[in-house]
Design an enzyme around this catalytic site. Structure first.
Site, PDB file in Angstrom:
ATOM      1  N   SER A  84       0.809  -1.216   0.000  1.00 27.77           N
ATOM      2  CA  SER A  84       0.000   0.000   0.000  1.00 27.77           C
ATOM      3  C   SER A  84       0.845   1.271   0.000  1.00 27.77           C
ATOM      4  CB  SER A  84      -0.962   0.012   1.182  1.00 27.77           C
ATOM      5  OG  SER A  84      -0.257   0.284   2.371  1.00 27.77           O
ATOM      6  N   LYS A  96       1.924   4.423   6.935  1.00 27.45           N
ATOM      7  CA  LYS A  96       1.212   5.335   6.040  1.00 27.45           C
ATOM      8  C   LYS A  96       1.864   6.712   6.153  1.00 27.45           C
ATOM      9  CE  LYS A  96      -2.378   2.639   4.872  1.00 27.45           C
ATOM     10  NZ  LYS A  96      -1.588   1.417   5.073  1.00 27.45           N
TER      11      LYS A  96
END
Lengths: 154, 424
Positions: free
Chosen positions: A72, A109
């Site tokens: 991701s 992230k």
């Protein structure tokens, strides 16, 4: 085996060293053996080798490592199998990659702060940003300071 | 000059270490088990609330663990040791003088810090440790070490203090002593507590108000020192350098019950080698070696046996070879066949510094040779890891090795075991 030879030293040209200073000096290992031949001209220029640990780790006490699984964050140069160097003493700021604990899992992230709202941004079009709300059980665990990436996975 | 000490104590340290790398355990009951998963040695607050006691045998809570109501971990001393080191290093940023009191406690000398806002400094310390290591800590600040202990206990208990308590005002100190039971005072053991209560001394304040002569008569100078400390007169200084240990013990429960002499001998030899290594690392030698063996006291159907034997060695030593030799001799003297042995241990005492050994005129051992051999062995161990070279008596089968079925990874010391970040 190498043999040593006594080199005569003219004592009055030597500077006096006081012993307190002497205590704290670590002597560098000489680059060449002392031998009967001509001394290495590089001995006077010896420096410590580059210390990767020192370069990668600013604060050893608060630095930890984790391994990445998943993709991701592939557009932010964080790939499956990479090792992250994480500094827990740093506070998250807009644009920094962070490791956080979200829904029972560690995840990495990009931390974003937009109009006083906090977000976790993935770096892969297949994933959506997550807005952080009060009722979410989210904790920033640490800030990623280095990504250790092997060019060829073996 | 006024003295000032802080005691920083990690909250439920072992359980907290496990939580740093698995935050899903926050708010859930966590216990850590002793070596060999025998009994409970650490509990989170939630586990305490369930009524799990320190020392409870594991089988008593196995049911709760299997139904995921309690999360159990085998003790991971590699992880706890590294996390402890990180906590202590973080603390040493706040004052140059620290005394690492135990794996999870540290005294800080704040003697030069009287003019600053102690409360906010203590909070900065607490917040920094938690931020850098993830380990929650409590701080008690007071003019003496014993009072810092009192302050720390209250800081942990009181929700108003929330982990930080500064005791510098006489009125606050008095209130704190009043709220502390005498058995909770640092250094007052069960026997003394019983004795004091018989004489109507129930709180730390009662004790601080006792007469010095009376305390001296019944509790020696150690008691008087404590009395003075509680009255705010500092008698116990910071011990920045840990004194060499007076006795070293290495003992473990076996992974399974052992009956053969050879298996017990191998285990015991390994413990002797561990003791020798610890002696060498503190540059000392021991004169006495004690070996003990025991069966499992929890087993109702096994015959029970416990025995120990101490041997005085001709010359104090720290050599693997010699210690193993005498430990095996002691074991031979006490070992009886047909028992199921659960545990053995080696204790070395009469420890003296390496350079003060008295040699024996009739000594037949080539000590210099032993010394250089041990140096080489230690060097190889440092380079290639544990148990790559060893004395043959330690054996290779290791059928006695520990059980640790619930061990967490060594998150901070082994690259193969670091935590995984999922990016899905």
């Amino acid at each position: 085996m190498c043999s040593a030879k006594v080199i005569p030293i003219n004592t009055h040209v030597l500077e006096q060293l006081d012993f307190e200073v002497l205590d704290s000096i670590t002597l560098p290992l000489f680059g060449s053996y002392v031998s009967a031949g001509f001394p290495s001209p590089a001995d006077d220029y010896l420096e410590d080798r580059i210390n990767l640990q020192e370069y990668l780790v600013q604060n050893p006490t608060s630095t930890y490592m984790m391994r990445v699984r998943g993709n991701s964050m592939q557009d932010a140069n964080i790939h499956d199998g990479d090792v992250l160097v994480i500094d827990k003493s740093l506070k998250p700021a807009d644009g920094l990659p962070v490791v956080c604990f979200l829904d029972g899992e560690f995840t990495v992230k990009t931390f974003r702060k937009i109009n006083n709202k906090a977000y976790l941004y993935p770096a892969n079009p297949a994933y959506k940003p997550i807005e952080i709300t009060e009722e979410m059980d989210m904790r920033v665990w640490g800030v990623v300071v280095w990504i250790l990436h092997k060019p060829v996975k073996r | 000059m006024t003295s000032l000490y802080a005691l920083c104590d990690c909250n439920n340290f072992y359980a907290s270490c496990e939580r740093v790398f698995d935050p899903s355990l926050n708010g859930k009951p966590v216990v850590v088990l002793s070596n060999n998963d025998g009994c409970v040695i650490a509990r989170s607050n939630e586990a305490k609330a369930l009524g799990i006691q320190m020392g409870d045998p594991f089988f008593q809570i196995r049911n709760l663990v299997e139904h995921k109501q309690v999360h159990a971990f085998s003790s991971n001393y590699v992880l706890y040791g590294d996390m402890s080191d990180r906590v202590m290093q973080t603390l040493s940023q706040f004052t140059p003088h620290v005394e690492v009191y135990s794996i999870d406690e540290c005294f800080l000398d704040l003697g030069d810090f009287y003019d600053i806002d102690l409360f906010s400094y203590a909070w900065t310390i607490k917040r920094t440790v938690t931020q850098w290591t993830g380990i929650p800590v409590s701080l008690g600040v007071a003019p003496t070490k014993a009072l810092a202990k009192v302050a720390n206990k209250l800081a942990k208990k009181s929700s108003k203090a929330n982990g930080v308590l500064v005791l510098t005002e006489p009125y606050h100190i008095k209130k704190a002593l009043e709220a502390t039971k005498v058995e909770d005072v640092w250094g007052i053991g069960g026997q003394y507590a019983k004795f004091l209560k018989k004489h109507n001394i129930h709180t730390a304040l009662d004790f601080a108000n006792a007469s010095e002569n009376w305390v001296k008569k019944h509790m020696t100078v150690v008691g008087v020192r404590l009395l003075k400390e509680l009255r705010g007169e500092s008698c116990l200084e910071l011990e920045e350098v840990t004194p060499a240990k007076k006795g070293i013990c290495t003992s473990r429960s076996f992974g399974s019950k052992l009956t053969s002499f050879k298996d017990v001998e191998e285990a015991t030899a390994s413990y002797a080698a561990k003791c020798a290594k610890k002696l060498r690392s503190q540059k000392s030698c021991a004169r006495l070696v004690t070996v003990f063996i025991q069966t499992n006291p929890f087993s109702e159907h096994d015959k029970q046996y416990y025995s120990s034997k101490t041997i005085c060695m001709p010359v104090a030593t720290n050599s693997d070879i010699e210690l193993i030799h005498y430990a095996t001799m002691a074991l031979k003297a006490i070992f009886k066949p047909h028992y199921y042995y659960k545990k053995s241990g080696v204790i070395v005492t009469e420890i003296i510094p390496e350079n003060q050994i008295q040699f024996d005129l009739l000594d037949t051992v080539d000590r210099q040779k032993h010394n250089s051999l041990m140096k080489v062995m230690d060097g190889l161990t440092d380079r290639f890891g544990k148990s790559k070279v060893q004395v043959a008596a330690q054996g290779l089968s290791k059928s006695w090795l520990l059980k640790s079925d619930y061990k967490s990874p060594c998150y901070t010391t082994k690259l193969e075991e670091i935590q995984i970040v999922y990016n899905q």
